[in-house]
Design an enzyme around this catalytic site. Structure first.
Site, mmCIF file in Angstrom:
data_model
loop_
_atom_site.group_PDB
_atom_site.id
_atom_site.type_symbol
_atom_site.label_atom_id
_atom_site.label_comp_id
_atom_site.label_asym_id
_atom_site.label_seq_id
_atom_site.Cartn_x
_atom_site.Cartn_y
_atom_site.Cartn_z
ATOM 1 N N THR A 17 0.823 -1.217 0.000
ATOM 2 C CA THR A 17 0.000 0.000 0.000
ATOM 3 C C THR A 17 0.856 1.266 0.000
ATOM 4 O OG1 THR A 17 -1.844 -1.076 1.082
ATOM 5 C CG2 THR A 17 -1.654 1.286 1.432
ATOM 6 N N SER A 60 1.947 -7.656 -0.854
ATOM 7 C CA SER A 60 2.742 -8.512 0.030
ATOM 8 C C SER A 60 2.308 -9.981 0.082
ATOM 9 C CB SER A 60 2.829 -7.914 1.438
ATOM 10 O OG SER A 60 1.630 -8.068 2.146
ATOM 11 N N THR A 92 1.431 -4.374 4.383
ATOM 12 C CA THR A 92 1.277 -4.716 5.802
ATOM 13 C C THR A 92 0.674 -6.103 6.023
ATOM 14 O OG1 THR A 92 -0.885 -3.657 5.872
ATOM 15 C CG2 THR A 92 1.010 -2.303 6.496
ATOM 16 N N ASP A 93 0.053 -6.665 4.981
ATOM 17 C CA ASP A 93 -0.647 -7.948 5.172
ATOM 18 C C ASP A 93 0.257 -9.040 5.728
ATOM 19 O OD1 ASP A 93 -2.773 -6.649 4.063
ATOM 20 O OD2 ASP A 93 -2.885 -7.853 2.240
HETATM 21 N N1 DAS Z 1 -3.045 -4.482 2.687
HETATM 22 C C1 DAS Z 1 -2.046 -3.930 1.784
HETATM 23 C C2 DAS Z 1 -0.992 -3.228 2.577
HETATM 24 O O1 DAS Z 1 -1.241 -2.921 3.718
HETATM 25 C C3 DAS Z 1 -1.632 -4.829 0.709
HETATM 26 C C4 DAS Z 1 -0.344 -5.575 0.910
HETATM 27 O O2 DAS Z 1 -0.089 -6.132 1.967
HETATM 28 O O3 DAS Z 1 0.457 -5.563 -0.042
HETATM 29 O O4 DAS Z 1 0.056 -2.882 2.082
#
Ligand code: DAS
Length: 330
Positions: A17, A60, A92-93
């Protein structure tokens, strides 16, 4: 101090993100390069002498453990060249898994800081620039050395071994149970309040493909048919996220016992906090029953982190005794 060179910090970007912008289809996609990300953050050039590297540019969920062994080797080379710290930006995933893997793979004292964003750059209140600046400040800080891999978002500093993503959209999604964040930033300065007591180092060469490990959560009335397929599908081990303190329906015990005779079976809890029990319950399918059958208790590790640890141990071709000794945690 006037005239002192700012510390060198390598920033490796991997998408997510924080690097996502609009494209021709719906939603956003990770498109920003390392240079674009870094140049969009006011104050970064004063915080450190940055070397920005576009390492991957993916959402991710696309990242693999192999990406991380290659990244760890790259970071080690930077540290050997005198870099003060490293920052990794990504989605963050999967941060709770990637940061934990880097924590185990790297043995350096220099800070390695993983960050990302919950709000992409097209949204009001995008948190990426503030998180990246905070991460660089932590990576450049002498006070943050020797703490293992850190996760910095929302001006909080978390130890990779504890941190979890707990909310789909809230910028305060990262939490560390039961210890809490080990520090924070105030007016741009990192402060460390707690130091993790020991480090675990599990080096894996960057040309090794870690073996597949199944992660199975046991649900109410689970009939065990997925469990029965684990070995036939070629998994080298399994992490079972059991109920409560480490419990499964009694009819799953024979399948788990038979699996545990052939591959490592790690017992974690699906609750997401607290240690797997060892000696509290004695009913069929309880923790004492499963441990008696050869399951390895994950300690305080949740299923996701237990799976990362088991993958790295098996990538190193660790013997059963070595695997057992690496758990429980911490
Ligand atoms: N949920 C998104 C993020 O927080 C997507 C990801 O993990 O790439 O970056």
């Amino acid at each position: 101090m006037a005239g002192t060179n700012p510390p060198r910090v390598a920033v490796f970007t991997m998408g997510g993100t924080i690097a996502s912008v609009s494209h021709s289809g719906p939603g956003v996609r990770p498109r920003l390069s390392a240079d674009e990300l870094v140049s969009a953050v006011p104050g970064l050039a004063e915080a450190a002498d940055i070397d920005a590297v576009s390492f991957r540019q993916v959402a991710s969920p696309e990242l693999t453990l192999r990406d991380l062994t290659v990244l760890a080797a790259t970071i080690e080379r930077r540290f050997a060249d005198g870099y003060a710290g490293a920052v990794v930006t990504q989605g963050t995933d999967t941060i709770e898994e990637t940061a934990f893997a880097l924590d185990l793979l790297l043995d350096a004292d220099a800070p390695v800081v993983v960050t990302g964003a919950m709000r992409n750059p097209t949204l009001p209140g995008a948190d990426g620039p503030a998180n990246l600046l905070a991460a660089v400040r932590v990576a450049a800080s002498g006070d943050c050395r020797g703490l293992g891999c850190l996760v910095v978002l929302n001006d909080e500093i978390h130890a990779a071994r504890f941190v979890r993503k707990t909310h789909t959209t809230n910028p305060a999604t990262f939490r560390s149970e039961p210890a809490g964040p080990i520090g924070w930033l105030a007016e741009g300065t990192p402060h460390i309040a707690l130091r993790p007591i020991r480090r675990h180092h599990i080096p894996v060469a960057d040309d090794v493909d870690p073996p597949p490990i199944a992660l199975l959560t046991v649900g109410l009335g689970d009939d065990g048919r997925l469990l029965g397929e684990v070995e036939r599908l070629g998994y080298a081990g399994v992490v079972v996220e059991a109920m409560g303190g480490g419990h499964v329906p009694a009819h799953l015990v024979p399948a788990l016992a038979s699996l545990a005779r052939r591959v490592p079976v790690v017992l974690a809890s699906r609750t997401g906090a607290g240690e797997v029990l060892r000696e509290t319950y004695g009913f069929p399918g309880s923790e004492t029953d499963l441990l008696e059958q050869g399951a390895i208790p994950a300690g305080a590790l949740d299923g996701l982190k237990a799976r990362i640890l088991l993958m790295l141990l098996l990538a190193r071709k660790e013997e059963p005794d070595g695997i057992r000794a690496a758990f429980p945690w911490p």
